[in-house]
Motif scaffolding. Structure first.
Motif, PDB file in Angstrom:
ATOM      1  N   MET A   1       0.845  -1.213   0.000  1.00 31.01           N
ATOM      2  CA  MET A   1       0.000   0.000   0.000  1.00 31.01           C
ATOM      3  C   MET A   1       0.873   1.253   0.000  1.00 31.01           C
ATOM      4  SD  MET A   1      -3.267   0.565   2.493  1.00 31.01           S
ATOM      5  CE  MET A   1      -2.593   1.773   3.582  1.00 31.01           C
ATOM      6  N   MET A   2       0.423   2.281  -0.750  1.00 33.59           N
ATOM      7  CA  MET A   2       1.199   3.525  -0.785  1.00 33.59           C
ATOM      8  C   MET A   2       1.051   4.260   0.536  1.00 33.59           C
ATOM      9  SD  MET A   2       1.944   4.951  -4.254  1.00 33.59           S
ATOM     10  CE  MET A   2       0.869   6.276  -4.718  1.00 33.59           C
ATOM     11  N   PRO A   3       2.134   4.790   1.092  1.00 38.16           N
ATOM     12  CA  PRO A   3       1.984   5.577   2.318  1.00 38.16           C
ATOM     13  C   PRO A   3       1.123   6.807   2.046  1.00 38.16           C
ATOM     14  CG  PRO A   3       4.233   5.738   1.440  1.00 38.16           C
ATOM     15  CD  PRO A   3       3.510   4.720   0.632  1.00 38.16           C
ATOM     16  N   GLU A   4       0.487   7.318   3.098  1.00 39.56           N
ATOM     17  CA  GLU A   4      -0.456   8.427   2.929  1.00 39.56           C
ATOM     18  C   GLU A   4       0.172   9.653   2.273  1.00 39.56           C
ATOM     19  OE1 GLU A   4      -3.297  10.735   5.865  1.00 39.56           O
ATOM     20  OE2 GLU A   4      -2.764   8.736   6.558  1.00 39.56           O
ATOM     21  N   THR A   5       1.501   9.813   2.508  1.00 40.04           N
ATOM     22  CA  THR A   5       2.178  11.006   1.988  1.00 40.04           C
ATOM     23  C   THR A   5       2.755  10.789   0.587  1.00 40.04           C
ATOM     24  OG1 THR A   5       4.100  10.262   3.195  1.00 40.04           O
ATOM     25  CG2 THR A   5       2.824  12.050   4.186  1.00 40.04           C
ATOM     26  N   ALA A   6       2.554   9.574  -0.008  1.00 36.17           N
ATOM     27  CA  ALA A   6       3.143   9.310  -1.329  1.00 36.17           C
ATOM     28  C   ALA A   6       2.637  10.312  -2.344  1.00 36.17           C
ATOM     29  CB  ALA A   6       2.807   7.895  -1.769  1.00 36.17           C
ATOM     30  N   MET A   7       3.553  10.821  -3.160  1.00 30.93           N
ATOM     31  CA  MET A   7       3.170  11.840  -4.134  1.00 30.93           C
ATOM     32  C   MET A   7       3.460  11.370  -5.538  1.00 30.93           C
ATOM     33  SD  MET A   7       4.342  15.379  -2.487  1.00 30.93           S
ATOM     34  CE  MET A   7       5.449  14.688  -1.313  1.00 30.93           C
ATOM     35  N   ALA A   8       2.707  11.939  -6.469  1.00 32.29           N
ATOM     36  CA  ALA A   8       2.942  11.597  -7.870  1.00 32.29           C
ATOM     37  C   ALA A   8       4.366  12.005  -8.234  1.00 32.29           C
ATOM     38  CB  ALA A   8       1.959  12.362  -8.729  1.00 32.29           C
ATOM     39  N   ARG A   9       4.981  11.240  -9.112  1.00 33.64           N
ATOM     40  CA  ARG A   9       6.322  11.635  -9.542  1.00 33.64           C
ATOM     41  C   ARG A   9       6.363  11.726 -11.060  1.00 33.64           C
ATOM     42  NH1 ARG A   9       9.848   7.727 -11.429  1.00 33.64           N
ATOM     43  NH2 ARG A   9       8.997   5.622 -11.419  1.00 33.64           N
ATOM     44  N   ARG A  10       7.374  12.459 -11.543  1.00 35.78           N
ATOM     45  CA  ARG A  10       7.590  12.547 -12.978  1.00 35.78           C
ATOM     46  C   ARG A  10       8.572  11.433 -13.327  1.00 35.78           C
ATOM     47  NH1 ARG A  10       6.565  17.530 -15.026  1.00 35.78           N
ATOM     48  NH2 ARG A  10       7.308  18.623 -13.192  1.00 35.78           N
ATOM     49  N   GLY A  11       8.424  10.839 -14.520  1.00 31.94           N
ATOM     50  CA  GLY A  11       9.331   9.746 -14.893  1.00 31.94           C
ATOM     51  C   GLY A  11      10.707  10.244 -15.290  1.00 31.94           C
ATOM     52  N   LEU A  12      11.674   9.344 -15.137  1.00 30.37           N
ATOM     53  CA  LEU A  12      13.052   9.654 -15.553  1.00 30.37           C
ATOM     54  C   LEU A  12      13.313   9.105 -16.951  1.00 30.37           C
ATOM     55  CD1 LEU A  12      14.974   8.353 -12.399  1.00 30.37           C
ATOM     56  CD2 LEU A  12      15.016  10.738 -13.183  1.00 30.37           C
ATOM     57  N   LEU A  13      14.211   9.755 -17.676  1.00 31.13           N
ATOM     58  CA  LEU A  13      14.720   9.187 -18.927  1.00 31.13           C
ATOM     59  C   LEU A  13      16.065   8.562 -18.564  1.00 31.13           C
ATOM     60  CD1 LEU A  13      13.013  11.873 -19.800  1.00 31.13           C
ATOM     61  CD2 LEU A  13      14.037  11.453 -21.999  1.00 31.13           C
ATOM     62  N   ILE A  14      16.097   7.232 -18.488  1.00 29.65           N
ATOM     63  CA  ILE A  14      17.313   6.541 -18.040  1.00 29.65           C
ATOM     64  C   ILE A  14      18.094   6.076 -19.273  1.00 29.65           C
ATOM     65  CG2 ILE A  14      18.217   4.629 -16.671  1.00 29.65           C
ATOM     66  CD1 ILE A  14      15.460   4.556 -15.218  1.00 29.65           C
ATOM     67  N   ILE A  15      19.250   6.671 -19.481  1.00 23.60           N
ATOM     68  CA  ILE A  15      20.045   6.310 -20.660  1.00 23.60           C
ATOM     69  C   ILE A  15      21.168   5.371 -20.246  1.00 23.60           C
ATOM     70  CG2 ILE A  15      21.532   7.178 -22.496  1.00 23.60           C
ATOM     71  CD1 ILE A  15      20.043   9.819 -22.344  1.00 23.60           C
ATOM     72  N   LEU A  16      21.222   4.218 -20.912  1.00 23.66           N
ATOM     73  CA  LEU A  16      22.255   3.221 -20.626  1.00 23.66           C
ATOM     74  C   LEU A  16      23.100   3.073 -21.891  1.00 23.66           C
ATOM     75  CD1 LEU A  16      22.701   1.478 -18.117  1.00 23.66           C
ATOM     76  CD2 LEU A  16      21.187  -0.249 -19.106  1.00 23.66           C
ATOM     77  N   SER A  17      24.386   3.420 -21.797  1.00 24.87           N
ATOM     78  CA  SER A  17      25.283   3.251 -22.952  1.00 24.87           C
ATOM     79  C   SER A  17      26.502   2.440 -22.539  1.00 24.87           C
ATOM     80  CB  SER A  17      25.792   4.597 -23.483  1.00 24.87           C
ATOM     81  OG  SER A  17      24.756   5.442 -23.879  1.00 24.87           O
ATOM     82  N   THR A 198      13.353  17.814  -8.755  1.00 21.13           N
ATOM     83  CA  THR A 198      12.697  18.063 -10.054  1.00 21.13           C
ATOM     84  C   THR A 198      11.821  16.890 -10.515  1.00 21.13           C
ATOM     85  OG1 THR A 198      14.790  17.347 -11.001  1.00 21.13           O
ATOM     86  CG2 THR A 198      14.346  19.721 -11.004  1.00 21.13           C
ATOM     87  N   GLN A 199      11.941  15.754  -9.840  1.00 21.82           N
ATOM     88  CA  GLN A 199      11.127  14.592 -10.221  1.00 21.82           C
ATOM     89  C   GLN A 199       9.851  14.487  -9.386  1.00 21.82           C
ATOM     90  OE1 GLN A 199      13.244  14.447 -13.017  1.00 21.82           O
ATOM     91  NE2 GLN A 199      11.956  12.636 -13.022  1.00 21.82           N
ATOM     92  N   GLN A 200       9.700  15.422  -8.432  1.00 20.05           N
ATOM     93  CA  GLN A 200       8.545  15.325  -7.537  1.00 20.05           C
ATOM     94  C   GLN A 200       7.662  16.568  -7.660  1.00 20.05           C
ATOM     95  OE1 GLN A 200       9.261  13.319  -3.640  1.00 20.05           O
ATOM     96  NE2 GLN A 200      11.331  14.051  -3.959  1.00 20.05           N
ATOM     97  N   PRO A 201       6.807  16.607  -8.672  1.00 20.17           N
ATOM     98  CA  PRO A 201       6.002  17.806  -8.916  1.00 20.17           C
ATOM     99  C   PRO A 201       5.033  18.112  -7.770  1.00 20.17           C
ATOM    100  CG  PRO A 201       5.313  16.015 -10.359  1.00 20.17           C
ATOM    101  CD  PRO A 201       6.534  15.549  -9.654  1.00 20.17           C
ATOM    102  N   GLY A 202       4.738  17.117  -6.927  1.00 29.03           N
ATOM    103  CA  GLY A 202       3.769  17.340  -5.852  1.00 29.03           C
ATOM    104  C   GLY A 202       4.370  17.982  -4.607  1.00 29.03           C
ATOM    105  N   LEU A 203       5.684  18.212  -4.609  1.00 31.35           N
ATOM    106  CA  LEU A 203       6.328  18.728  -3.395  1.00 31.35           C
ATOM    107  C   LEU A 203       5.827  20.105  -2.990  1.00 31.35           C
ATOM    108  CD1 LEU A 203      10.137  17.853  -3.502  1.00 31.35           C
ATOM    109  CD2 LEU A 203       8.407  17.054  -1.892  1.00 31.35           C
ATOM    110  N   MET A 204       5.631  20.960  -3.994  1.00 32.11           N
ATOM    111  CA  MET A 204       5.204  22.331  -3.716  1.00 32.11           C
ATOM    112  C   MET A 204       3.890  22.331  -2.930  1.00 32.11           C
ATOM    113  SD  MET A 204       6.033  25.416  -4.109  1.00 32.11           S
ATOM    114  CE  MET A 204       6.954  25.922  -5.538  1.00 32.11           C
ATOM    115  N   GLY A 205       2.923  21.537  -3.402  1.00 27.76           N
ATOM    116  CA  GLY A 205       1.626  21.446  -2.726  1.00 27.76           C
ATOM    117  C   GLY A 205       1.773  20.911  -1.308  1.00 27.76           C
ATOM    118  N   HIS A 206       2.666  19.926  -1.151  1.00 27.04           N
ATOM    119  CA  HIS A 206       2.858  19.330   0.176  1.00 27.04           C
ATOM    120  C   HIS A 206       3.434  20.367   1.151  1.00 27.04           C
ATOM    121  CE1 HIS A 206       3.435  16.224   3.123  1.00 27.04           C
ATOM    122  NE2 HIS A 206       4.706  16.581   3.245  1.00 27.04           N
ATOM    123  N   VAL A 207       4.412  21.141   0.650  1.00 28.32           N
ATOM    124  CA  VAL A 207       5.032  22.151   1.528  1.00 28.32           C
ATOM    125  C   VAL A 207       4.004  23.224   1.895  1.00 28.32           C
ATOM    126  CG1 VAL A 207       6.854  23.911   1.691  1.00 28.32           C
ATOM    127  CG2 VAL A 207       7.364  21.670   0.710  1.00 28.32           C
TER     128      VAL A 207
END
Ligand code: ADP
Ligand code: 5GP
Length: 219
Positions: A1-17, A198-207
């Motif tokens: 189960m997601m903790p009550e404070t879990a916030m939406a996140r933006r996805g990462l572009l993971i580059i593997l070379s 920068t990956q947690q767009p919901g932080l501003m609202g939480h603060v």
């Protein structure tokens, strides 16, 4: 189960070379098994399918004219000419995945990595370079994969130094010696990078909520 404070996140572009044979596909597969929130970017290429490869799974196999029209129509996030063929990452699936909070994993060369790192998506990029423990081991892995002719292996080995020479433009560099250790390090890096501000767009609202609660407490 997601903790009550879990916030939406933006996805990462993971580059593997890495140079061919250092272990990208093996590790990418393990990461996808670890977390279904990691999706593969399926590249388009003008090279012929190898036996066992399926159109739309490993690559979208396209004619050169179709590839060039995708580039002309800005449908590619990046593209490059590698081993005598064109390769490119289609833009639309990447954008929808990261907006939905999923990460996209790219198995691409240094030219593509640089283009994405210089694009407007740069704040969401995590780039990782894999080095082999030695050149002898790199050759052994290419041969043990049993996928290529002696001639193709020789070509890949010739090109490997070109790829390795770009190691220092990546965020993280791992020597892929023991597979389990490398997988564990990749999981650690991804887990930490998902927590970048920068990956947690919901932080501003939480603060803001914390601030309201703080003020209420003072009254
Ligand atoms: P790439 O995608 O970078 O070309 P692969 O993932 O296909 O490389 O790996 C090449 C070969 O080396 C495969 O047979 C794979 O099983 C093997 N391999 C990958 N990583 C390791 C490792 N750490 N130790 C031993 N063999 C490995
Ligand atoms: P292969 O033909 O062995 O599948 O891939 C050859 C090389 O092309 C690998 O180094 C791989 O990382 C790179 N590559 C695959 N897809 C792309 C892509 O979409 N863009 C770029 N720049 N490189 C790619």
């Amino acid at each position: 189960m997601m903790p009550e404070t879990a916030m939406a996140r933006r996805g990462l572009l993971i580059i593997l070379s890495s140079p061919s044979g250092a272990g990208k596909s093996t590790l990418a597969g393990r990461l996808r098994d670890w977390d279904t929130d990691i999706r593969f970017s399926v590249s388009a290429t003008t090279r012929a399918a190898r036996s066992g490869e399926k159109d739309g799974r490993e690559y979208h196999f396209v004619e050169e004219s179709a590839f060039k029209s995708m580039v002309r129509d800005s449908e590619m996030l990046e593209h490059a000419f590698v081993f005598g063929n064109f390769y490119g990452s289609p833009r639309t699936p990447v954008q929808s995945a990261i907006e939905a909070g999923a990460d996209v994993l790219f198995d691409i060369d240094w030219q593509g990595a640089q283009q994405i790192a210089n694009s407007p998506l740069a704040p969401h990029v995590l780039s990782i370079f894999l080095l082999p423990p030695s050149i002898t081991e790199l050759r052994r892995r290419l041969e043990s994969r049993g996928q290529d002719s002696a001639d193709t292996i020789a070509k890949r080995m010739t090109r490997s130094w070109d790829e390795i020479s770009h190691w220092d433009s990546y965020d993280y560099v791992l020597v892929n010696d023991d597979l389990d250790v490398t997988e564990d390090r990749l999981r650690t890096i991804i887990t930490a990078e998902r927590l970048r501000r920068t990956q947690q767009p919901g932080l501003m609202g939480h603060v803001r909520k914390l601030q309201d609660e703080f003020k209420d407490g003072l009254e």
